[in-house]
Scaffold this motif. Structure first.
Motif, PDB file in Angstrom:
ATOM      1  N   THR A 155       0.838  -1.211   0.000  1.00 37.80           N
ATOM      2  CA  THR A 155       0.000   0.000   0.000  1.00 37.80           C
ATOM      3  C   THR A 155       0.870   1.257   0.000  1.00 37.80           C
ATOM      4  O   THR A 155       0.547   2.248  -0.678  1.00 37.80           O
ATOM      5  N   ASP A 156       1.988   1.229   0.729  1.00 38.20           N
ATOM      6  CA  ASP A 156       2.915   2.372   0.733  1.00 38.20           C
ATOM      7  C   ASP A 156       3.435   2.651  -0.678  1.00 38.20           C
ATOM      8  O   ASP A 156       3.497   3.815  -1.111  1.00 38.20           O
ATOM      9  N   TYR A 157       3.825   1.606  -1.395  1.00 38.94           N
ATOM     10  CA  TYR A 157       4.328   1.782  -2.761  1.00 38.94           C
ATOM     11  C   TYR A 157       3.230   2.315  -3.677  1.00 38.94           C
ATOM     12  O   TYR A 157       3.458   3.214  -4.482  1.00 38.94           O
ATOM     13  N   ARG A 158       2.029   1.746  -3.558  1.00 41.83           N
ATOM     14  CA  ARG A 158       0.916   2.200  -4.395  1.00 41.83           C
ATOM     15  C   ARG A 158       0.606   3.675  -4.153  1.00 41.83           C
ATOM     16  O   ARG A 158       0.400   4.446  -5.103  1.00 41.83           O
ATOM     17  N   ASN A 159       0.580   4.076  -2.890  1.00 37.97           N
ATOM     18  CA  ASN A 159       0.258   5.463  -2.567  1.00 37.97           C
ATOM     19  C   ASN A 159       1.313   6.425  -3.103  1.00 37.97           C
ATOM     20  O   ASN A 159       0.979   7.518  -3.593  1.00 37.97           O
ATOM     21  N   ALA A 160       2.580   6.021  -3.013  1.00 38.92           N
ATOM     22  CA  ALA A 160       3.647   6.881  -3.533  1.00 38.92           C
ATOM     23  C   ALA A 160       3.529   7.021  -5.058  1.00 38.92           C
ATOM     24  O   ALA A 160       3.739   8.111  -5.611  1.00 38.92           O
ATOM     25  N   LEU A 161       3.175   5.944  -5.736  1.00 42.43           N
ATOM     26  CA  LEU A 161       3.009   5.994  -7.192  1.00 42.43           C
ATOM     27  C   LEU A 161       1.824   6.871  -7.576  1.00 42.43           C
ATOM     28  O   LEU A 161       1.920   7.707  -8.494  1.00 42.43           O
ATOM     29  N   ARG A 162       0.708   6.678  -6.909  1.00 41.42           N
ATOM     30  CA  ARG A 162      -0.485   7.468  -7.223  1.00 41.42           C
ATOM     31  C   ARG A 162      -0.239   8.962  -7.013  1.00 41.42           C
ATOM     32  O   ARG A 162      -0.737   9.802  -7.776  1.00 41.42           O
ATOM     33  N   ALA A 163       0.521   9.289  -5.993  1.00 41.99           N
ATOM     34  CA  ALA A 163       0.802  10.696  -5.692  1.00 41.99           C
ATOM     35  C   ALA A 163       1.951  11.241  -6.533  1.00 41.99           C
ATOM     36  O   ALA A 163       2.270  12.430  -6.437  1.00 41.99           O
ATOM     37  N   LYS A 164       2.562  10.367  -7.330  1.00 42.69           N
ATOM     38  CA  LYS A 164       3.759  10.734  -8.091  1.00 42.69           C
ATOM     39  C   LYS A 164       4.812  11.375  -7.184  1.00 42.69           C
ATOM     40  O   LYS A 164       5.459  12.361  -7.533  1.00 42.69           O
TER      41      LYS A 164
ATOM     42  N   LEU B 262       8.866   7.379  -3.134  1.00 44.00           N
ATOM     43  CA  LEU B 262       9.122   6.133  -3.858  1.00 44.00           C
ATOM     44  C   LEU B 262      10.606   5.782  -3.801  1.00 44.00           C
ATOM     45  O   LEU B 262      10.981   4.619  -3.578  1.00 44.00           O
ATOM     46  N   HIS B 263      11.462   6.783  -3.997  1.00 44.30           N
ATOM     47  CA  HIS B 263      12.909   6.578  -3.924  1.00 44.30           C
ATOM     48  C   HIS B 263      13.308   6.037  -2.552  1.00 44.30           C
ATOM     49  O   HIS B 263      14.092   5.089  -2.443  1.00 44.30           O
ATOM     50  N   ASP B 264      12.727   6.628  -1.489  1.00 45.61           N
ATOM     51  CA  ASP B 264      13.065   6.205  -0.127  1.00 45.61           C
ATOM     52  C   ASP B 264      12.607   4.773   0.146  1.00 45.61           C
ATOM     53  O   ASP B 264      13.311   4.007   0.817  1.00 45.61           O
ATOM     54  N   LEU B 265      11.416   4.421  -0.351  1.00 47.92           N
ATOM     55  CA  LEU B 265      10.918   3.060  -0.163  1.00 47.92           C
ATOM     56  C   LEU B 265      11.825   2.042  -0.836  1.00 47.92           C
ATOM     57  O   LEU B 265      12.141   0.984  -0.269  1.00 47.92           O
ATOM     58  N   LEU B 266      12.256   2.343  -2.055  1.00 54.39           N
ATOM     59  CA  LEU B 266      13.126   1.427  -2.790  1.00 54.39           C
ATOM     60  C   LEU B 266      14.498   1.321  -2.127  1.00 54.39           C
ATOM     61  O   LEU B 266      15.072   0.223  -2.020  1.00 54.39           O
ATOM     62  N   LYS B 267      15.005   2.449  -1.662  1.00 57.05           N
ATOM     63  CA  LYS B 267      16.304   2.441  -0.976  1.00 57.05           C
ATOM     64  C   LYS B 267      16.225   1.632   0.306  1.00 57.05           C
ATOM     65  O   LYS B 267      17.124   0.841   0.618  1.00 57.05           O
ATOM     66  N   GLU B 268      15.133   1.808   1.043  1.00 58.15           N
ATOM     67  CA  GLU B 268      14.936   1.064   2.289  1.00 58.15           C
ATOM     68  C   GLU B 268      14.921  -0.439   2.026  1.00 58.15           C
ATOM     69  O   GLU B 268      15.535  -1.220   2.755  1.00 58.15           O
TER      70      GLU B 268
END
Length: 278
Positions: free
Chosen positions: A247-256, A261-267
């Motif tokens: 859900t965190d990834y989806r929300n970051a994508l929807r909000a552009k 998104l960068h922080d989630l991937l780095k984490e």
């Protein structure tokens, strides 16, 4: 030793082949599938069928069938198991199996310990079994207050002879909690992933990532349904954790939201580096 194997599918069949290829033990095996029994005899995986007559002479009994069937087999055959015998179930869940079999073993006087070889393939059955399946794998055992060191030394020597890298000791609860994440969750994710309509249109567009994600979707739904339900509490918790992260990834994508998104991937990358493994 006389080793009896109940169930000659991927796990039991690989045990039989490994024992015959790597040790001098005698192997007696039984499987409900007549064709499997014929193949096991023809290829030398077993010396003879396991029968009501030779079961009392078994020194080590490996039960390699589904949890419910394993419990029922032990319940029915406990009177024929010698008090000097060691019984190890090889089921993929431990709480329900150990809770049912341990009291039977204590009542009848034979030794019992729960086990789970950490090895497998996406395809099951005797035809998929291999004598080297357990090379480098970990063998999980769940000793309890009745387990003595001589039993553990016997099992350690036996499993190391089959190519296992070593033994891992656990409680049934710890086993089921960890296996919900390391094995069961991956099978559910893979099964859900391939249900996308795009999975049928991916020809020419898929590479290693797709193969890695979809490999274990080729599962035995009868067996995995039983395993999942026996571990429902821990598996549900893992699913809820995963859904929260997705859900965190989806929300970051929807909000552009580029930074989020960068922080989630780095984490994720950093956690993978900390966790290690392949």
């Amino acid at each position: 030793m006389n080793v009896a194997i109940v169930g000659l599918g991927l796990i039991g069949g690989s045990m039989a082949k490994s024992i015959k290829n790597r040790t001098s033990h005698t192997v007696w095996g039984i499987d409900l599938n007549a064709e499997t029994m014929t193949m096991a005899r023809m290829c030398g995986a077993i010396d003879a069928p396991l029968t009501e007559e030779n079961l009392p002479q078994a020194d080590l009994i490996l039960v390699a069938i589904r949890p419910g069937a394993a419990i029922e087999w032990v319940r029915q055959h406990a009177p024929q198991i010698a008090k000097t015998a060691i019984l190890v179930d090889l089921c993929g869940v431990k709480r329900t199996v150990v809770a049912a079999i341990a009291p039977i073993a204590e009542e009848r006087g034979f030794s019992y310990i729960g086990g789970h070889p950490m090895a497998g393939k996406e395809r099951g059955g005797f035809t998929a079994s291999a004598e080297d399946l357990y090379v480098g794998a970990s063998m999980i055992l769940t000793p309890d207050k009745r387990t003595d060191m001589r039993l553990l030394e016997t099992l350690k020597a036996f499993f190391l002879d089959l190519g296992f890298a070593g033994l891992t000791f656990s409680t049934p609860e710890e086993h089921d909690r960890i296996i919900a994440f390391t094995s069961q969750l991956a099978h559910i994710v893979s099964s859900a992933y391939v249900k996308s309509p795009e999975a049928q249109k991916r020809r020419g567009f898929s590479a290693g990532s797709f193969q890695d994600m979809t490999r274990v979707a080729r599962l035995d739904e009868d067996m995995w349904t039983e395993l999942f339900l026996d571990d429902e509490d821990f598996l549900t918790a893992e699913l809820e954790e995963l859904i929260g992260h997705l859900t965190d990834y989806r929300n970051a994508l929807r909000a552009k939201d580029t930074q989020r998104l960068h922080d989630l991937l780095k984490e994720g990358r950093e956690l993978k580096a900390t966790a290690g493994g392949n």
